[in-house]
Design an enzyme around this catalytic site. Structure first.
Site, PDB file in Angstrom:
ATOM      1  N   ARG A  65      12.523   2.284   6.522  1.00 53.77           N
ATOM      2  CA  ARG A  65      11.469   1.308   6.254  1.00 53.77           C
ATOM      3  C   ARG A  65      11.997  -0.117   6.117  1.00 53.77           C
ATOM      4  NH1 ARG A  65       6.648   2.391   4.675  1.00 53.77           N
ATOM      5  NH2 ARG A  65       5.549   0.635   3.772  1.00 53.77           N
ATOM      6  N   THR A 108      -7.026  -9.389   5.011  1.00 57.96           N
ATOM      7  CA  THR A 108      -8.462  -9.136   4.869  1.00 57.96           C
ATOM      8  C   THR A 108      -8.663  -7.645   4.633  1.00 57.96           C
ATOM      9  OG1 THR A 108     -10.655  -9.338   5.851  1.00 57.96           O
ATOM     10  CG2 THR A 108      -8.825  -9.019   7.388  1.00 57.96           C
ATOM     11  N   HIS A 109      -9.526  -7.342   3.651  1.00 54.92           N
ATOM     12  CA  HIS A 109      -9.721  -5.946   3.237  1.00 54.92           C
ATOM     13  C   HIS A 109     -11.222  -5.633   3.200  1.00 54.92           C
ATOM     14  CE1 HIS A 109      -8.790  -2.168   1.310  1.00 54.92           C
ATOM     15  NE2 HIS A 109      -9.782  -2.395   0.471  1.00 54.92           N
ATOM     16  N   ASP A 141       0.782  -9.894  -2.205  1.00 54.93           N
ATOM     17  CA  ASP A 141       1.949  -9.793  -3.077  1.00 54.93           C
ATOM     18  C   ASP A 141       2.568  -8.411  -2.871  1.00 54.93           C
ATOM     19  OD1 ASP A 141       0.419  -7.997  -4.487  1.00 54.93           O
ATOM     20  OD2 ASP A 141       0.146  -9.281  -6.255  1.00 54.93           O
ATOM     21  N   GLY A 143       2.163  -5.621  -4.340  1.00 46.93           N
ATOM     22  CA  GLY A 143       1.308  -4.449  -4.538  1.00 46.93           C
ATOM     23  C   GLY A 143       0.450  -4.161  -3.315  1.00 46.93           C
ATOM     24  N   ASP A 145      -2.921  -4.454  -1.870  1.00 49.21           N
ATOM     25  CA  ASP A 145      -4.205  -5.165  -2.000  1.00 49.21           C
ATOM     26  C   ASP A 145      -4.424  -5.745  -3.401  1.00 49.21           C
ATOM     27  OD1 ASP A 145      -4.780  -4.503   0.670  1.00 49.21           O
ATOM     28  OD2 ASP A 145      -5.686  -2.601   0.087  1.00 49.21           O
TER      29      ASP A 145
HETATM   30  C1  GAR Z   1     -10.907  -4.492   9.091  1.00 48.52           C
HETATM   31  O1  GAR Z   1     -12.125  -4.121   8.513  1.00 48.52           O
HETATM   32  C2  GAR Z   1      -9.861  -4.752   8.016  1.00 48.52           C
HETATM   33  O2  GAR Z   1     -10.385  -5.271   6.834  1.00 48.52           O
HETATM   34  C3  GAR Z   1      -9.349  -3.365   7.797  1.00 48.52           C
HETATM   35  O3  GAR Z   1      -9.262  -2.804   9.066  1.00 48.52           O
HETATM   36  C4  GAR Z   1     -10.275  -3.358   9.893  1.00 48.52           C
HETATM   37  C5  GAR Z   1      -9.630  -3.837  11.160  1.00 48.52           C
HETATM   38  O4  GAR Z   1     -10.574  -4.161  12.121  1.00 48.52           O
HETATM   39  N1  GAR Z   1      -8.095  -3.409   7.110  1.00 48.52           N
HETATM   40  C6  GAR Z   1      -7.731  -2.522   6.182  1.00 48.52           C
HETATM   41  O5  GAR Z   1      -8.408  -1.560   5.876  1.00 48.52           O
HETATM   42  C7  GAR Z   1      -6.398  -2.818   5.546  1.00 48.52           C
HETATM   43  N2  GAR Z   1      -6.181  -1.955   4.423  1.00 48.52           N
HETATM   44  P1  GAR Z   1     -10.170  -4.970  13.427  1.00 48.52           P
HETATM   45  O6  GAR Z   1      -8.878  -4.360  13.977  1.00 48.52           O
HETATM   46  O7  GAR Z   1     -11.300  -4.748  14.362  1.00 48.52           O
HETATM   47  O8  GAR Z   1      -9.986  -6.417  13.046  1.00 48.52           O
END
Ligand code: GAR
Length: 200
Positions: A65, A108-109, A141, A143, A145
């Site tokens: 990793r 973005t989450h 950071d 962690g 999210d």
């Molecule tokens: C998005 O909704 C993003 O927030 C999520 O994956 C999707 C990607 O969509 N990310 C996570 O869940 C990260 N933990 P996209 O490839 O069409 O932009």
């Protein structure tokens, strides 16, 4: 214009929204490269279609990793970004990457953090039975999210929603929010004070 490297793993609809915005010099940010952890990500073709550089740094090509993480950092470093945006990037970044880019990484989450962090934010919100969920743009950071929140938008859960349908409605809001936040961070600058991100 601030140089932005976008990390992706999948479809790339958030990436596509950034690519649609960055042609306008007034936007203030420009996607200079897209880096994926998998060669299969449809997002890569979206970047290539508009002449943006792409790279793949796959964990399977590295002994562990930390070696993967260091290689990812070296690859991103070549493009000298002011901001690194995780747009559907489904791997956890480690110490080598954070040491190099910490404080300048935006994720973005698809949930209202701190609720439902991790890889299945939409599924977990549905399973819990919340009536309102949404999306969060935050700084990264060490962690999962957990970094300081920059902006959030709410999305109502509708009766009969399934994961795919709810995720599509979240993504429609999410890409607008991400484009807005990345542009503001790039144009106005920002300062982090504890858990508060002040733009401008
Ligand atoms: C998005 O909704 C993003 O927030 C999520 O994956 C999707 C990607 O969509 N990310 C996570 O869940 C990260 N933990 P996209 O490839 O069409 O932009």
């Amino acid at each position: 214009q601030a140089r932005v490297v976008v990390l992706v793993s999948g479809t790339g609809s958030n990436l596509a929204a950034l690519l649609a915005a960055h042609g306008d010099p007034a936007y203030g940010a420009r996607v200079v490269a897209v880096v994926s952890n998998t060669a299969d990500a449809p997002a890569l073709a979206k970047a290539q279609a508009v002449g943006v550089a792409t790279a793949v740094v796959a964990p399977g090509d590295f002994p562990d990793r930390a070696a993967w993480d260091a290689a990812l950092a070296r690859t991103v470093e070549v493009f000298d970004p002011e901001l690194v945006v995780l747009a559907g990037f489904m791997r956890i970044l480690g110490e080598p990457f954070l040491a190099r880019f910490g404080g300048r990484i935006v994720n973005t989450h698809p949930a209202l953090l701190p609720s439902f962090p991790g890889a299945h934010g939409v599924r977990d919100a549905l399973a819990y039975g919340v009536r309102v969920t949404g999306c969060t743009v935050h700084l990264v950071d060490a962690g999962v999210d957990t970094g300081p929140i920059v902006a959030q938008r709410a999305v109502e859960v509708l009766d009969g929603d399934d994961e795919a349908g709810l995720h599509e409605r979240i993504k429609a809001v999410e890409r607008e929010l991400l484009v807005d936040v990345v542009g503001r961070l790039a144009r106005e600058g920002y300062a982090v004070d504890g858990r508060t991100v002040r733009i401008g």
